[in-house]
Design a protein around this motif. Sequence first.
Motif, PDB file in Angstrom:
ATOM      1  N   THR A  40       0.864  -1.183   0.000  1.00  0.00           N
ATOM      2  CA  THR A  40       0.000   0.000   0.000  1.00  0.00           C
ATOM      3  C   THR A  40       0.898   1.230   0.000  1.00  0.00           C
ATOM      4  O   THR A  40       1.294   1.727   1.056  1.00  0.00           O
ATOM      5  CB  THR A  40      -0.910   0.023   1.241  1.00  0.00           C
ATOM      6  OG1 THR A  40      -1.598  -1.224   1.348  1.00  0.00           O
ATOM      7  CG2 THR A  40      -1.938   1.151   1.142  1.00  0.00           C
ATOM      8  N   PRO A  41       1.266   1.745  -1.183  1.00  0.00           N
ATOM      9  CA  PRO A  41       2.202   2.875  -1.262  1.00  0.00           C
ATOM     10  C   PRO A  41       1.685   4.088  -0.505  1.00  0.00           C
ATOM     11  O   PRO A  41       0.521   4.473  -0.664  1.00  0.00           O
ATOM     12  CB  PRO A  41       2.292   3.156  -2.767  1.00  0.00           C
ATOM     13  CG  PRO A  41       1.833   1.907  -3.428  1.00  0.00           C
ATOM     14  CD  PRO A  41       0.812   1.302  -2.505  1.00  0.00           C
ATOM     15  N   PRO A  67      21.584 -14.847  -8.883  1.00  0.00           N
ATOM     16  CA  PRO A  67      21.596 -15.426  -7.534  1.00  0.00           C
ATOM     17  C   PRO A  67      21.808 -14.403  -6.419  1.00  0.00           C
ATOM     18  O   PRO A  67      21.568 -14.719  -5.252  1.00  0.00           O
ATOM     19  CB  PRO A  67      22.762 -16.426  -7.594  1.00  0.00           C
ATOM     20  CG  PRO A  67      23.635 -15.934  -8.698  1.00  0.00           C
ATOM     21  CD  PRO A  67      22.706 -15.327  -9.705  1.00  0.00           C
ATOM     22  N   ALA A  68      22.241 -13.193  -6.772  1.00  0.00           N
ATOM     23  CA  ALA A  68      22.439 -12.149  -5.762  1.00  0.00           C
ATOM     24  C   ALA A  68      21.175 -11.337  -5.510  1.00  0.00           C
ATOM     25  O   ALA A  68      21.160 -10.479  -4.628  1.00  0.00           O
ATOM     26  CB  ALA A  68      23.575 -11.213  -6.186  1.00  0.00           C
ATOM     27  N   PHE A  69      20.120 -11.598  -6.269  1.00  0.00           N
ATOM     28  CA  PHE A  69      18.866 -10.881  -6.104  1.00  0.00           C
ATOM     29  C   PHE A  69      17.818 -11.790  -5.463  1.00  0.00           C
ATOM     30  O   PHE A  69      17.767 -12.985  -5.741  1.00  0.00           O
ATOM     31  CB  PHE A  69      18.321 -10.398  -7.448  1.00  0.00           C
ATOM     32  CG  PHE A  69      19.106  -9.265  -8.082  1.00  0.00           C
ATOM     33  CD1 PHE A  69      20.125  -8.617  -7.410  1.00  0.00           C
ATOM     34  CD2 PHE A  69      18.805  -8.850  -9.371  1.00  0.00           C
ATOM     35  CE1 PHE A  69      20.840  -7.582  -7.989  1.00  0.00           C
ATOM     36  CE2 PHE A  69      19.499  -7.817  -9.974  1.00  0.00           C
ATOM     37  CZ  PHE A  69      20.520  -7.175  -9.279  1.00  0.00           C
ATOM     38  N   ALA A  70      16.985 -11.199  -4.606  1.00  0.00           N
ATOM     39  CA  ALA A  70      15.890 -11.939  -3.972  1.00  0.00           C
ATOM     40  C   ALA A  70      14.689 -11.016  -3.836  1.00  0.00           C
ATOM     41  O   ALA A  70      14.826  -9.787  -3.853  1.00  0.00           O
ATOM     42  CB  ALA A  70      16.313 -12.466  -2.607  1.00  0.00           C
ATOM     43  N   ALA A  71      13.501 -11.608  -3.699  1.00  0.00           N
ATOM     44  CA  ALA A  71      12.271 -10.836  -3.532  1.00  0.00           C
ATOM     45  C   ALA A  71      11.697 -11.092  -2.147  1.00  0.00           C
ATOM     46  O   ALA A  71      11.822 -12.188  -1.599  1.00  0.00           O
ATOM     47  CB  ALA A  71      11.252 -11.216  -4.604  1.00  0.00           C
ATOM     48  N   SER A  72      11.051 -10.077  -1.589  1.00  0.00           N
ATOM     49  CA  SER A  72      10.444 -10.189  -0.264  1.00  0.00           C
ATOM     50  C   SER A  72       9.002  -9.700  -0.301  1.00  0.00           C
ATOM     51  O   SER A  72       8.694  -8.685  -0.938  1.00  0.00           O
ATOM     52  CB  SER A  72      11.233  -9.367   0.757  1.00  0.00           C
ATOM     53  OG  SER A  72      10.544  -9.300   1.995  1.00  0.00           O
ATOM     54  N   ASP A  73       8.134 -10.414   0.407  1.00  0.00           N
ATOM     55  CA  ASP A  73       6.731 -10.004   0.531  1.00  0.00           C
ATOM     56  C   ASP A  73       6.451  -9.324   1.869  1.00  0.00           C
ATOM     57  O   ASP A  73       5.318  -9.255   2.328  1.00  0.00           O
ATOM     58  CB  ASP A  73       5.808 -11.214   0.364  1.00  0.00           C
ATOM     59  CG  ASP A  73       5.960 -12.240   1.487  1.00  0.00           C
ATOM     60  OD1 ASP A  73       6.919 -12.125   2.294  1.00  0.00           O
ATOM     61  OD2 ASP A  73       5.132 -13.164   1.564  1.00  0.00           O
ATOM     62  N   ARG A  78       1.827  -7.261   6.536  1.00  0.00           N
ATOM     63  CA  ARG A  78       1.341  -6.401   7.609  1.00  0.00           C
ATOM     64  C   ARG A  78       0.267  -5.492   7.058  1.00  0.00           C
ATOM     65  O   ARG A  78       0.144  -5.295   5.848  1.00  0.00           O
ATOM     66  CB  ARG A  78       2.494  -5.578   8.199  1.00  0.00           C
ATOM     67  CG  ARG A  78       3.027  -4.474   7.297  1.00  0.00           C
ATOM     68  CD  ARG A  78       3.927  -3.539   8.100  1.00  0.00           C
ATOM     69  NE  ARG A  78       4.198  -2.308   7.387  1.00  0.00           N
ATOM     70  CZ  ARG A  78       5.258  -2.100   6.616  1.00  0.00           C
ATOM     71  NH1 ARG A  78       6.132  -3.061   6.444  1.00  0.00           N
ATOM     72  NH2 ARG A  78       5.429  -0.936   6.003  1.00  0.00           N
ATOM     73  N   SER A  79      -0.528  -4.922   7.918  1.00  0.00           N
ATOM     74  CA  SER A  79      -1.602  -4.032   7.508  1.00  0.00           C
ATOM     75  C   SER A  79      -1.113  -2.590   7.469  1.00  0.00           C
ATOM     76  O   SER A  79      -0.034  -2.266   7.979  1.00  0.00           O
ATOM     77  CB  SER A  79      -2.786  -4.155   8.475  1.00  0.00           C
ATOM     78  OG  SER A  79      -2.376  -3.815   9.792  1.00  0.00           O
TER      79      SER A  79
END
Length: 218
Positions: A40-41, A67-73, A78-79
């Motif tokens: 939620t920007p 391999p040096a990049f990863a994504a996070s949710d 959180r709200s």
Amino acid sequence: MKTGILGGTFNPIHLAHLRIAEEVREACALDRVLFIPAATPPHKPLEGEVAFDHRLAMVRAAIADNPAFAASDVENRRSGKSFSVDTLEILHREYPGDEFFFIMGMDSFVEIASWYEYPRLFGLCHIVVTARPGSRGGSPGELLPVAVADEFCYDGASRRLLHHSGFSVIFLEETFLDISSTRIRQLVAAGRSVRYLIPAAVEDYLHHHALYWGHARS
């Protein structure tokens, strides 16, 4: 571990995002860069009505071969608004041994005083400010908000602003690629090619899921 953080709506992620992350990774000797889509920007509405799950999936598709990049949710777990200080505090709890480098453009840095509880940012991470070559005017100290300027000193040897917390503000010149997510959405809505603006895997994904069709607003 030295971890870079690159946040944004990624609506969609494009090659300029990836190039900036790679240049900061190399310049700061980072072990990895976490791409964190905003749920939620806080500063502007999300255009195109594209769900978080789609934007996260496009990020994962874009970085799959690095391999040096990863994504996070993390911001979807959180709200409320996706405030950067809250995200950083969560990341500190999840990765207590990491040293964080928060990546932002010069356009965002000069407006940082409008960010939620922005003074706390300087005590949570290094801030890496990227700018196109020759775009930065004035001394580094003049770019700081007046309210926090006395918390820093300038180190000429490293060309960094050193915060009393031990973190610093680092200025880097980027390879400027004039690509915007807004323009990509407009091209897709108009049925035009976005090849060489986004990774092929992202192009395949947005066509497969019919994303941005009919959403040509800027």
